[in-house]
Design an enzyme around this catalytic site. Sequence first.
Site, PDB file in Angstrom:
ATOM      1  NE  ARG A   1      -1.271  11.906   7.991  1.00  0.00           N
ATOM      2  CZ  ARG A   1      -1.194  13.162   8.348  1.00  0.00           C
ATOM      3  NH1 ARG A   1      -2.220  13.740   8.919  1.00  0.00           N
ATOM      4  NH2 ARG A   1      -0.100  13.852   8.160  1.00  0.00           N
TER       5      ARG A   1
ATOM      6  CG  ASP B   1       3.284   1.430   9.529  1.00  0.00           C
ATOM      7  OD1 ASP B   1       2.810   2.261  10.327  1.00  0.00           O
ATOM      8  OD2 ASP B   1       3.590   1.715   8.349  1.00  0.00           O
TER       9      ASP B   1
ATOM     10  NE  ARG C   1       0.337   9.901  10.519  1.00  0.00           N
ATOM     11  CZ  ARG C   1      -0.089   9.001   9.631  1.00  0.00           C
ATOM     12  NH1 ARG C   1      -1.318   8.520   9.687  1.00  0.00           N
ATOM     13  NH2 ARG C   1       0.706   8.586   8.676  1.00  0.00           N
TER      14      ARG C   1
ATOM     15  CE  LYS D   1      -1.667   1.393   4.162  1.00  0.00           C
ATOM     16  NZ  LYS D   1      -1.386   2.771   4.589  1.00  0.00           N
ATOM     17  CG  ASN D   2       2.250   2.688   3.576  1.00  0.00           C
ATOM     18  OD1 ASN D   2       1.085   2.993   3.315  1.00  0.00           O
ATOM     19  ND2 ASN D   2       2.667   2.449   4.806  1.00  0.00           N
TER      20      ASN D   2
ATOM     21  CB  CYS E   1      -4.030  11.069  12.257  1.00  0.00           C
ATOM     22  SG  CYS E   1      -3.397   9.478  12.670  1.00  0.00           S
TER      23      CYS E   1
ATOM     24  NE  ARG F   1      -7.403   4.142   5.587  1.00  0.00           N
ATOM     25  CZ  ARG F   1      -7.053   5.317   6.050  1.00  0.00           C
ATOM     26  NH1 ARG F   1      -7.586   5.758   7.160  1.00  0.00           N
ATOM     27  NH2 ARG F   1      -6.176   6.062   5.420  1.00  0.00           N
TER      28      ARG F   1
HETATM   29  N1  EPU Z   1       6.007  14.604  10.618  1.00  0.00           N
HETATM   30  C1  EPU Z   1       5.997  15.942  10.897  1.00  0.00           C
HETATM   31  N2  EPU Z   1       5.718  16.814   9.878  1.00  0.00           N
HETATM   32  C2  EPU Z   1       5.476  16.397   8.617  1.00  0.00           C
HETATM   33  C3  EPU Z   1       5.495  15.015   8.334  1.00  0.00           C
HETATM   34  C4  EPU Z   1       5.773  14.139   9.371  1.00  0.00           C
HETATM   35  O1  EPU Z   1       6.203  16.357  12.036  1.00  0.00           O
HETATM   36  O2  EPU Z   1       5.240  17.248   7.751  1.00  0.00           O
HETATM   37  C5  EPU Z   1       6.306  13.642  11.699  1.00  0.00           C
HETATM   38  C6  EPU Z   1       5.163  12.686  11.983  1.00  0.00           C
HETATM   39  O3  EPU Z   1       4.187  13.259  12.838  1.00  0.00           O
HETATM   40  C7  EPU Z   1       5.883  11.499  12.569  1.00  0.00           C
HETATM   41  C8  EPU Z   1       7.212  11.489  11.806  1.00  0.00           C
HETATM   42  O4  EPU Z   1       7.342  12.787  11.250  1.00  0.00           O
HETATM   43  O5  EPU Z   1       6.124  11.698  13.941  1.00  0.00           O
HETATM   44  C9  EPU Z   1       7.306  10.473  10.700  1.00  0.00           C
HETATM   45  O6  EPU Z   1       6.164  10.554   9.865  1.00  0.00           O
HETATM   46  P1  EPU Z   1       6.254  10.255   8.300  1.00  0.00           P
HETATM   47  O7  EPU Z   1       6.102  11.547   7.570  1.00  0.00           O
HETATM   48  O8  EPU Z   1       7.456   9.443   8.049  1.00  0.00           O
HETATM   49  O9  EPU Z   1       4.942   9.385   8.085  1.00  0.00           O
HETATM   50  P2  EPU Z   1       3.959   9.414   6.844  1.00  0.00           P
HETATM   51  O10 EPU Z   1       4.699   9.606   5.594  1.00  0.00           O
HETATM   52  O11 EPU Z   1       2.818  10.322   7.137  1.00  0.00           O
HETATM   53  C10 EPU Z   1       4.159   6.852   6.399  1.00  0.00           C
HETATM   54  C11 EPU Z   1       3.232   5.688   6.290  1.00  0.00           C
HETATM   55  C12 EPU Z   1       2.699   5.327   7.656  1.00  0.00           C
HETATM   56  C13 EPU Z   1       3.874   5.026   8.582  1.00  0.00           C
HETATM   57  C14 EPU Z   1       4.853   6.200   8.613  1.00  0.00           C
HETATM   58  C15 EPU Z   1       6.098   5.928   9.409  1.00  0.00           C
HETATM   59  C16 EPU Z   1       2.315   5.964   4.076  1.00  0.00           C
HETATM   60  C17 EPU Z   1       1.142   6.275   3.226  1.00  0.00           C
HETATM   61  N3  EPU Z   1       2.127   6.039   5.401  1.00  0.00           N
HETATM   62  O12 EPU Z   1       3.399   7.928   6.916  1.00  0.00           O
HETATM   63  O13 EPU Z   1       1.917   4.145   7.477  1.00  0.00           O
HETATM   64  O14 EPU Z   1       3.406   4.775   9.885  1.00  0.00           O
HETATM   65  O15 EPU Z   1       5.257   6.523   7.260  1.00  0.00           O
HETATM   66  O16 EPU Z   1       6.780   4.841   8.896  1.00  0.00           O
HETATM   67  O17 EPU Z   1       3.382   5.636   3.592  1.00  0.00           O
HETATM   68  C18 EPU Z   1       0.211   2.601   7.932  1.00  0.00           C
HETATM   69  O18 EPU Z   1       0.462   2.047   6.852  1.00  0.00           O
HETATM   70  O19 EPU Z   1      -0.539   2.081   8.797  1.00  0.00           O
HETATM   71  C19 EPU Z   1       0.795   3.911   8.215  1.00  0.00           C
HETATM   72  C20 EPU Z   1       0.295   4.744   9.105  1.00  0.00           C
END
Ligand code: EPU
Length: 426
Positions: free
Chosen positions: A92, A313, A121, A22-23, A116, A405
Amino acid sequence: MDSLIVRGGRSLSGTVEVSGAKNAALPLMAATLLAPGQHVLRRVPRLADTHTMVRVLEALGARVRWEGPAMHIDTSTCSSVEAPYELVKTMRASVYVLGPLLARFGRARVSLPGGCAWGPRPVDLHIKGMEALGARVDIDEGYIVASATKPRDSEFGSSLRGTRYTFPISSVGATGNLLMAAVLAKGLTVIENAAIEPEITQLAQYLVAMGAIIEGVGTTRLEVEGVPELSPTEVEVIPDRIEAATYLVAGAITLGDVTVANCRPAHLGASMAALEATGARITIEGMSVHLQSSGRPHAADLTTHVYPGFPTDMQAQMMALASIATGTSTITDTIYHDRFNHAPELTRMGADIRVEANVAIVHGRDRLKGAPVMATDLRASAALVLAGLAADGETRVSRIYHLDRGYERLADKLVMLGADVERRPE
Ligand code: EPU
């Protein structure tokens, strides 16, 4: 809304095939916006989230059709630059269209995702990345409004300019977004502290296949030399490492013997090590991972980190396993400090868990007992299903649209491994 009825107590055995990730699929789908034309994405999982991304692309004017597990996306017909609130609020990852729209059209209007299930987030790093490339970004009526209008005689689609940007923390999504914008920004962009999750590495490889110039793929320092245009191409989505690891936990928690086929063992290092620390025996053969339980799991401490560390995850699923371990496990989430929705629900099944800030202390119990439970996010729901597989009696997991999802045909796959699981309308 359907529920999943899980009657526990069966030891799982057999082979399960992993779906596409998915990701990885979500940013690849967004990246198709960068190059007008026909793209083919193979092995796209049929999930609520990939369907939502289809609707986002369609809202932008793209044409999307499935042919089996292959997704055909025609982005030559894109006419809108707005990703609406109605879609973004449900997922998101829709924010992934920000970088591609801005780079190709010089403007984008993307709804802010909002809260979230497990706390804030933010997307501030996505926005800072666009600003670093020279875009003007405002927040207007809940939307991110970004512009970098194409100069009159430029061969580039926007006025974005190469830059040097160091992420203050590692972010999967913000790295992906900045990378997608930078490949069509004039000049050299250097991204430091880039995320190196396999899904981002695949995105970079896909961009290179489209004609982007990127050095350092798979490392935390990416150097991007912008090009004026990219060409559509084909890609096969990598196997889902979180889905794969979830089925390994299903084997461990039921004291079973499970083979996860068609995965990339190299992406599963931290999850396999965590399972081995609980006493499970793991062997790798080509693209398959075999887990054999050696009896009730032992307690083992665990801390989530960015890749290649243990993935956040998988934290909830490992907490389900720790709930029946001999001894006390301490589970710390350093990525999301309050991602513990599953803890009170596991407690309803008899688990002994205390959460203090971002640490859960889990005293393993001999047995769990089935109960009606409900989760508010995807991985928490998976943890409850896993706990149900190990529990005495019946567990009803409601609100399983969360599972839809991220897990393709979860109930079918578990049944094939011998579980007693049934999907029922609520
Ligand atoms: N963060 C910020 N500001 C930003 C973006 C992120 O402060 O603009 C913080 C977040 O709050 C968090 C950290 O940075 O504390 C890391 O977040 P990241 O941006 O890496 O997460 P994401 O890209 O929003 C993806 C996966 C998530 C997974 C996280 C961490 C996708 C679509 N989602 O989210 O997957 O938990 O990376 O590995 O790729 C899931 O599949 O269940 C899921 C939530």
